[in-house]
Scaffold this motif. Structure first.
Motif, PDB file in Angstrom:
ATOM      1  N   THR A  22       0.773  -1.417  -0.375  1.00 37.23           N
ATOM      2  CA  THR A  22       0.252   0.045  -0.425  1.00 37.23           C
ATOM      3  C   THR A  22       0.518   1.630   0.291  1.00 37.23           C
ATOM      4  O   THR A  22       0.808   2.060  -0.724  1.00 37.23           O
ATOM      5  CB  THR A  22      -0.803  -0.309   0.691  1.00 37.23           C
ATOM      6  OG1 THR A  22      -1.330  -1.468   1.295  1.00 37.23           O
ATOM      7  CG2 THR A  22      -1.544   1.339   1.109  1.00 37.23           C
ATOM      8  N   ASN A  24       3.619   1.849  -1.089  1.00 43.29           N
ATOM      9  CA  ASN A  24       4.701   1.467  -2.810  1.00 43.29           C
ATOM     10  C   ASN A  24       3.661   2.200  -3.235  1.00 43.29           C
ATOM     11  O   ASN A  24       3.935   2.742  -3.956  1.00 43.29           O
ATOM     12  CB  ASN A  24       5.464   0.140  -2.631  1.00 43.29           C
ATOM     13  CG  ASN A  24       6.495  -0.169  -1.739  1.00 43.29           C
ATOM     14  OD1 ASN A  24       7.163   0.607  -1.329  1.00 43.29           O
ATOM     15  ND2 ASN A  24       6.548  -1.533  -1.700  1.00 43.29           N
ATOM     16  N   LYS A  25       2.432   1.812  -3.635  1.00 45.28           N
ATOM     17  CA  LYS A  25       1.537   1.887  -4.280  1.00 45.28           C
ATOM     18  C   LYS A  25       1.040   3.771  -4.429  1.00 45.28           C
ATOM     19  O   LYS A  25       1.080   4.756  -4.919  1.00 45.28           O
ATOM     20  CB  LYS A  25       0.219   0.872  -4.640  1.00 45.28           C
ATOM     21  CG  LYS A  25       0.140  -0.110  -5.013  1.00 45.28           C
ATOM     22  CD  LYS A  25      -0.569  -0.772  -5.108  1.00 45.28           C
ATOM     23  CE  LYS A  25      -1.077  -2.082  -5.188  1.00 45.28           C
ATOM     24  NZ  LYS A  25      -2.355  -3.229  -5.385  1.00 45.28           N
ATOM     25  N   ARG A  26       0.827   4.041  -3.305  1.00 39.48           N
ATOM     26  CA  ARG A  26       0.694   5.426  -2.801  1.00 39.48           C
ATOM     27  C   ARG A  26       1.843   6.285  -3.656  1.00 39.48           C
ATOM     28  O   ARG A  26       2.552   7.397  -3.681  1.00 39.48           O
ATOM     29  CB  ARG A  26       0.699   6.163  -1.209  1.00 39.48           C
ATOM     30  CG  ARG A  26      -0.126   6.894  -0.757  1.00 39.48           C
ATOM     31  CD  ARG A  26      -0.484   6.703   0.772  1.00 39.48           C
ATOM     32  NE  ARG A  26      -0.789   5.767   0.944  1.00 39.48           N
ATOM     33  CZ  ARG A  26      -0.143   4.884   2.259  1.00 39.48           C
ATOM     34  NH1 ARG A  26       0.811   5.340   2.849  1.00 39.48           N
ATOM     35  NH2 ARG A  26      -1.199   4.409   2.965  1.00 39.48           N
ATOM     36  N   GLN A  29       2.405   6.632  -6.887  1.00 42.32           N
ATOM     37  CA  GLN A  29       0.991   7.390  -7.344  1.00 42.32           C
ATOM     38  C   GLN A  29       1.680   8.815  -7.733  1.00 42.32           C
ATOM     39  O   GLN A  29       1.785   9.789  -8.353  1.00 42.32           O
ATOM     40  CB  GLN A  29      -0.174   7.557  -6.638  1.00 42.32           C
ATOM     41  CG  GLN A  29      -1.306   8.405  -6.797  1.00 42.32           C
ATOM     42  CD  GLN A  29      -1.893   7.286  -8.099  1.00 42.32           C
ATOM     43  OE1 GLN A  29      -1.919   6.750  -8.610  1.00 42.32           O
ATOM     44  NE2 GLN A  29      -2.448   9.527  -8.975  1.00 42.32           N
ATOM     45  N   VAL A  66       8.440  -2.280  -7.247  1.00 42.04           N
ATOM     46  CA  VAL A  66       7.379  -2.144  -6.306  1.00 42.04           C
ATOM     47  C   VAL A  66       6.974  -3.488  -6.971  1.00 42.04           C
ATOM     48  O   VAL A  66       6.097  -4.355  -6.430  1.00 42.04           O
ATOM     49  CB  VAL A  66       6.445  -0.704  -6.361  1.00 42.04           C
ATOM     50  CG1 VAL A  66       5.154  -1.575  -7.208  1.00 42.04           C
ATOM     51  CG2 VAL A  66       6.612   0.331  -5.828  1.00 42.04           C
ATOM     52  N   ARG A  67       6.965  -3.470  -8.428  1.00 41.96           N
ATOM     53  CA  ARG A  67       6.583  -5.530  -9.231  1.00 41.96           C
ATOM     54  C   ARG A  67       7.486  -6.223  -8.494  1.00 41.96           C
ATOM     55  O   ARG A  67       6.338  -7.400  -7.927  1.00 41.96           O
ATOM     56  CB  ARG A  67       6.736  -4.530 -10.353  1.00 41.96           C
ATOM     57  CG  ARG A  67       5.851  -4.180 -10.927  1.00 41.96           C
ATOM     58  CD  ARG A  67       5.761  -4.695 -12.860  1.00 41.96           C
ATOM     59  NE  ARG A  67       7.262  -4.256 -13.043  1.00 41.96           N
ATOM     60  CZ  ARG A  67       7.519  -2.695 -13.720  1.00 41.96           C
ATOM     61  NH1 ARG A  67       6.567  -2.284 -13.413  1.00 41.96           N
ATOM     62  NH2 ARG A  67       8.667  -2.668 -14.225  1.00 41.96           N
ATOM     63  N   GLU A  70       5.819  -6.614  -4.507  1.00 45.62           N
ATOM     64  CA  GLU A  70       4.582  -7.662  -5.062  1.00 45.62           C
ATOM     65  C   GLU A  70       4.407  -8.644  -5.080  1.00 45.62           C
ATOM     66  O   GLU A  70       4.112  -9.254  -4.745  1.00 45.62           O
ATOM     67  CB  GLU A  70       3.832  -6.879  -5.873  1.00 45.62           C
ATOM     68  CG  GLU A  70       2.818  -4.846  -5.544  1.00 45.62           C
ATOM     69  CD  GLU A  70       2.382  -5.060  -6.724  1.00 45.62           C
ATOM     70  OE1 GLU A  70       2.290  -4.916  -7.342  1.00 45.62           O
ATOM     71  OE2 GLU A  70       1.592  -3.114  -6.345  1.00 45.62           O
TER      72      GLU A  70
END
Length: 159
Positions: A22, A24-26, A29, A66-67, A70
């Motif tokens: 979460t 990392n996604k932020r 973004q 990030v990939r 994940e």
């Protein structure tokens, strides 16, 4: 008690990667928004603007990171879920035992208050039989209807 601690540790390990994903996604973004801002405000050629190239490289590297995280988190989730599933039979058996103790009030109303003092000598066999039947019901060897028929017949005889 060790199993309970182990389960708690596994659940903590299970939520930690999700929190990281979460975050990392932020972060991604924010990087994408920064890149978009740089692309829309560039003066002249995109190729000549080093700030845009730098933001593009940072965004690309972070996306790869990030990939990778994940993928690691997904793999960890599978391993942790598998480990937690090993405890499901223990939890199910504990649930069967708990509700059997609650149901002992049908055998004798004195069990409504507590089973801390133990079972009456006369009811130890009944408790063992009911426990076996409840376990067999949980395994679907005995249906609920068969269980009720057996119990009602026994109550007519004993009662």
């Amino acid at each position: 008690m060790r199993q309970f601690t182990l389960v708690r540790e596994l659940q903590t390990e299970r939520t930690a990667p999700a929190t990281d994903v979460t975050a990392n996604k932020r972060n991604m973004q924010e990087l994408e928004e920064n890149l978009l801002y740089k692309l829309t405000t560039v003066q002249g050629s995109l190729v000549d603007d080093e700030a845009v190239i730098e933001v593009l490289n940072v965004t690309k590297n972070k996306a790869a990171e990030v990939r990778e995280k994940e993928a690691v988190a997904a793999e960890a989730e599978v391993k942790i879920s598998t480990a937690l599933e090993e405890f499901r039979p223990v939890a199910t058996r504990g649930s069967v035992l708990h509700f059997l103790i609650v149901d002992m009030a049908v055998v004798n109303f004195m069990y409504q208050a507590s089973l801390c003092r133990g079972l009456y000598e006369d009811h130890k066999f009944v408790f063992t039989l009911l426990l076996s039947l409840k376990v067999d019901m949980e395994r679907e060897y005995v249906s609920h209807e068969e269980f009720n028929t057996f119990i009602k017949f026994g109550k007519m005889r004993v009662g």
